[in-house]
Design a protein around this motif. Structure first.
Motif, PDB file in Angstrom:
ATOM      1  N   VAL A  60     137.522 -79.783  36.033  1.00 17.88           N
ATOM      2  CA  VAL A  60     136.002 -80.038  36.585  1.00 17.88           C
ATOM      3  C   VAL A  60     134.651 -79.679  34.947  1.00 17.88           C
ATOM      4  O   VAL A  60     134.794 -78.959  34.898  1.00 17.88           O
ATOM      5  N   ILE A  61     134.173 -80.725  34.157  1.00 17.90           N
ATOM      6  CA  ILE A  61     132.933 -79.988  33.714  1.00 17.90           C
ATOM      7  C   ILE A  61     132.060 -80.139  34.312  1.00 17.90           C
ATOM      8  O   ILE A  61     131.899 -81.432  35.134  1.00 17.90           O
ATOM      9  N   LEU A  79     126.041 -79.348  28.515  1.00 16.73           N
ATOM     10  CA  LEU A  79     127.444 -79.063  29.256  1.00 16.73           C
ATOM     11  C   LEU A  79     127.971 -77.624  29.059  1.00 16.73           C
ATOM     12  O   LEU A  79     127.992 -77.258  28.772  1.00 16.73           O
ATOM     13  N   VAL A  80     129.601 -77.912  30.220  1.00 18.73           N
ATOM     14  CA  VAL A  80     129.605 -76.765  30.802  1.00 18.73           C
ATOM     15  C   VAL A  80     131.483 -76.972  30.670  1.00 18.73           C
ATOM     16  O   VAL A  80     131.631 -78.089  31.431  1.00 18.73           O
ATOM     17  N   ASP A  81     132.105 -75.747  30.502  1.00 24.80           N
ATOM     18  CA  ASP A  81     133.611 -75.700  30.085  1.00 24.80           C
ATOM     19  C   ASP A  81     133.577 -75.419  31.626  1.00 24.80           C
ATOM     20  O   ASP A  81     133.402 -74.570  32.139  1.00 24.80           O
ATOM     21  N   VAL A 129     130.149 -82.035  37.622  1.00 22.88           N
ATOM     22  CA  VAL A 129     129.713 -82.129  38.381  1.00 22.88           C
ATOM     23  C   VAL A 129     128.147 -81.736  37.987  1.00 22.88           C
ATOM     24  O   VAL A 129     128.628 -81.408  36.558  1.00 22.88           O
ATOM     25  N   PHE A 130     127.033 -81.411  38.872  1.00 21.74           N
ATOM     26  CA  PHE A 130     125.603 -81.704  37.417  1.00 21.74           C
ATOM     27  C   PHE A 130     125.049 -80.951  38.848  1.00 21.74           C
ATOM     28  O   PHE A 130     124.598 -81.304  39.307  1.00 21.74           O
ATOM     29  N   ILE A 170     129.346 -72.288  39.875  1.00 15.65           N
ATOM     30  CA  ILE A 170     129.807 -73.663  40.509  1.00 15.65           C
ATOM     31  C   ILE A 170     130.728 -73.973  39.954  1.00 15.65           C
ATOM     32  O   ILE A 170     132.819 -74.525  40.134  1.00 15.65           O
ATOM     33  N   THR A 171     130.978 -74.156  38.644  1.00 13.63           N
ATOM     34  CA  THR A 171     132.122 -75.357  37.431  1.00 13.63           C
ATOM     35  C   THR A 171     132.973 -74.169  37.554  1.00 13.63           C
ATOM     36  O   THR A 171     135.087 -74.832  37.851  1.00 13.63           O
ATOM     37  N   ARG A 172     133.319 -73.006  37.307  1.00 13.74           N
ATOM     38  CA  ARG A 172     134.159 -72.341  36.876  1.00 13.74           C
ATOM     39  C   ARG A 172     135.208 -71.983  38.970  1.00 13.74           C
ATOM     40  O   ARG A 172     135.876 -72.027  38.357  1.00 13.74           O
TER      41      ARG A 172
END
Ligand code: G16
Length: 549
Positions: A60-61, A79-81, A129-130, A170-172
């Motif tokens: 998920v990015i 952007l988030v890795d 996700v954003f 949330i991304t992590r």
């Protein structure tokens, strides 16, 4: 290997034409500029996010639509890795290339060349996700982002209005779910529960401090902190101010962490009472600064440097008390760190200090080199990273006395209260409050660790900030030729003088930083250098600001 559906791309891209004569750059914290220019960039960032996810086998990015400390008319996208960190540096060039393609054909060519050179398998799934902050332009930009995701059929979830650190968290969580590194429940509620639970453990049984007054810069931090309060229960008292998110023009206006740090004064609407604690978030709640008023009415700032010093001091003591002082602590700063803070860290706390270029992406990376890496920009952006091996040690230690067991429990809770993905104003607030509560310290006691050298930040509007090129962690200019020599010659005339010049990566300005032995000398140094910069690149147009000497 599947290929890109060109017809679909042409149709979607046609809805988001690139404005002519605009060159986009992925800067300190993503793309950031006037919101009206961003539609095509955000659409193309959606394409890139889907490609990145496919490249990482469907991880998920994340994407955050925000312009953080900038005024309401600006917006941005970053952007988030997968582990919640910033986009890997080498991909910044790809997203910049995509955003600058002039035609659909060029866009397709760049996508194809990325697919081939980076060996991206387009049959892999893409998950993105954003979220966005409270800016009115955010909703339409989010729709443009979704159109970008449609080009490659990415699966997506819209988390709506969130703080930047919540989106990183949330991304992590999504990428670690079901693994031994599971980070938490992937929702705002999961985030509140995790932070509040750890905080309550840390302050349990301690005398509660007086209320904290919190300026939310009329940004997303206000409604989100309100949401957070019930989870904190009566463990802390916070009075929220500058919480008007309905009136967009108020966002960051004469308020918030950037305003307070740059102007070294209280935000609008605040009447300070001596020795009380105050804090300010920025517009997307990833920065925090503290401040108080001394008995003689002087305004005293407790910025990111002071927070880093406090955190490092506390962790060093805790690690010793826990009997696990094999864990080493290091601190990462930028050139904006006050010289007195660097001396305090090196000479009083005896910790190694590294200096890296501006931008949390640089600090975060460097901080991973330590067992416990404390990183903070002076502007209040930062966090503390615990390496996997440090976490293992902390979680397996048992302690050989009740005092050691308590210190170990505190270290565990401390690592939970601190957002491991990125600088987070909510999490930073809780860890500062933890330390002050455990020590029963007033802001003045905290401030006494060292005395800041007077310092001044000045923004200079120039014709073209891209001509300013720096080296040595942005402390020296190599272009325009000769300017650094001229700066050095001026600095030499000031006691304890230090000054550097760098182009901002988030605003259309060049920033000048100066420090010297006294306030008048600092101001004179800052404005002399600012005047010099203005003269080098004003092209004879515009008014030379009067205050520049
Ligand atoms: C962003 C970055 C920070 C940086 C700040 C100012 O903060 O995340 O690391 O210090 O911009 O950068 P510059 O001096 O290049 O304009 P934020 O809070 O605005 O996202």
């Amino acid at each position: 290997m599947a290929s890109v559906n060109i017809e679909n791309l042409n149709t979607l891209s046609g809805l988001h034409p690139k404005p002519e004569n605009v060159k986009f750059t992925y800067g300190t914290a993503g793309f950031r500029m006037k919101a009206e220019l961003l539609d095509s960039v955000v659409f193309r960032t959606g394409i890139l996010a889907a490609l990145r996810s496919k490249k990482l086998d469907g991880k998920v990015i994340g994407c955050m639509i925000t312009a953080s400390h900038n005024p309401a008319q600006d917006n941005g996208v970053k952007l988030v890795d997968p582990m919640g960190e910033m986009l890997e540096g080498s991909w910044e060039a790809h997203v910049t290339a995509l955003s600058n393609a002039e035609t659909n054909e060029q866009l397709v060519d760049i996508i194809h060349s990325m697919v081939s050179s980076l060996k991206i398998d387009l049959t892999k799934p893409a998950k993105v996700v954003f979220g966005r902050d409270t800016r009115p332009s955010g909703e339409a930009l989010a729709a443009a982002f979704v159109d970008g995701l449609k080009v490659l059929d990415a699966e997506t979830t819209d988390y709506g209005i969130v703080t930047t650190p919540q989106l990183h968290y949330i991304t992590r969580c999504l990428n670690t779910a079901g693994t031994p590194e599971a980070y938490g429940e992937p929702s705002a509620e999961g985030y509140y529960k995790k932070l509040a639970g750890a905080f309550k453990t840390l302050v349990d049984g301690k005398t509660k401090l007086s209320p904290l007054t919190l300026d939310c810069a009329n940004g997303v931090g206000a409604p989100k902190f309100q949401e957070f309060v019930p989870f904190l229960g009566d463990s802390i008292s916070v009075n929220i101010m500058n919480d008007d998110v309905e009136n967009a023009s108020k966002l960051n206006l004469n308020s918030g962490a950037d305003y307070v740090k740059s102007n070294q004064r209280a935000p609008v609407g605040l009447k300070m009472v001596p020795q009380q604690r105050y804090a300010s978030f920025d517009g997307d709640a990833d920065r925090i600064v503290y401040y108080y008023q001394d008995d003689d009415s002087t305004f005293k700032l407790l910025d990111g440097d002071k927070i880093a010093g406090l955190a490092a001091m506390f962790i060093i003591d805790l690690v010793k008390a826990a009997g696990i002082d094999s864990i080493s602590v290091g601190v990462v700063q930028t050139a904006y760190a006050n010289g007195a803070s660097t001396q305090y860290l090196r000479n009083t706390l005896n910790v190694p200090v590294s200096c890296v270029p501006t931008g949390v992406k640089h600090l975060h990376h460097e901080a991973t080199k330590y067992d416990v890496g404390v990183y903070f920009e002076a502007n209040g952006h930062g966090t503390v990273l615990f390496s996997p091996s440090a976490l293992k040690t902390i979680h397996s230690a048992e302690g050989s006395s009740p005092a050691q067991a308590v210190a170990i429990r505190n270290l565990r809770a401390f690592s939970d209260v601190i957002n491991q993905t990125v600088g987070d104003a909510f999490s930073d607030l809780l860890f500062v409050e933890t330390i002050l509560t455990q020590r029963q310290w007033t802001p003045k006691i905290w401030d006494q660790a060292y005395t800041d050298l007077p310092n001044r930040l000045v923004k200079v509007v120039v014709q073209d900030r891209s001509i300013f090129k720096t080296v040595d962690a942005e402390r020296k200019l190599v272009e325009p030729a000769g300017l650094q020599d001229a700066i050095d010659a001026i600095v030499l005339k000031f006691r304890d003088g230090r000054s550097f010049v760098r182009p901002s990566g988030t605003e259309d300005v060049v920033r000048v930083y100066a420090e010297a032995a006294t306030r008048p000398e600092t101001d004179e140094l800052a404005f002399r250098i600012a005047g010099l910069v203005f003269d080098y690149n004003s092209n004879g147009s515009g008014l030379r600001p009067r205050e520049f000497i």
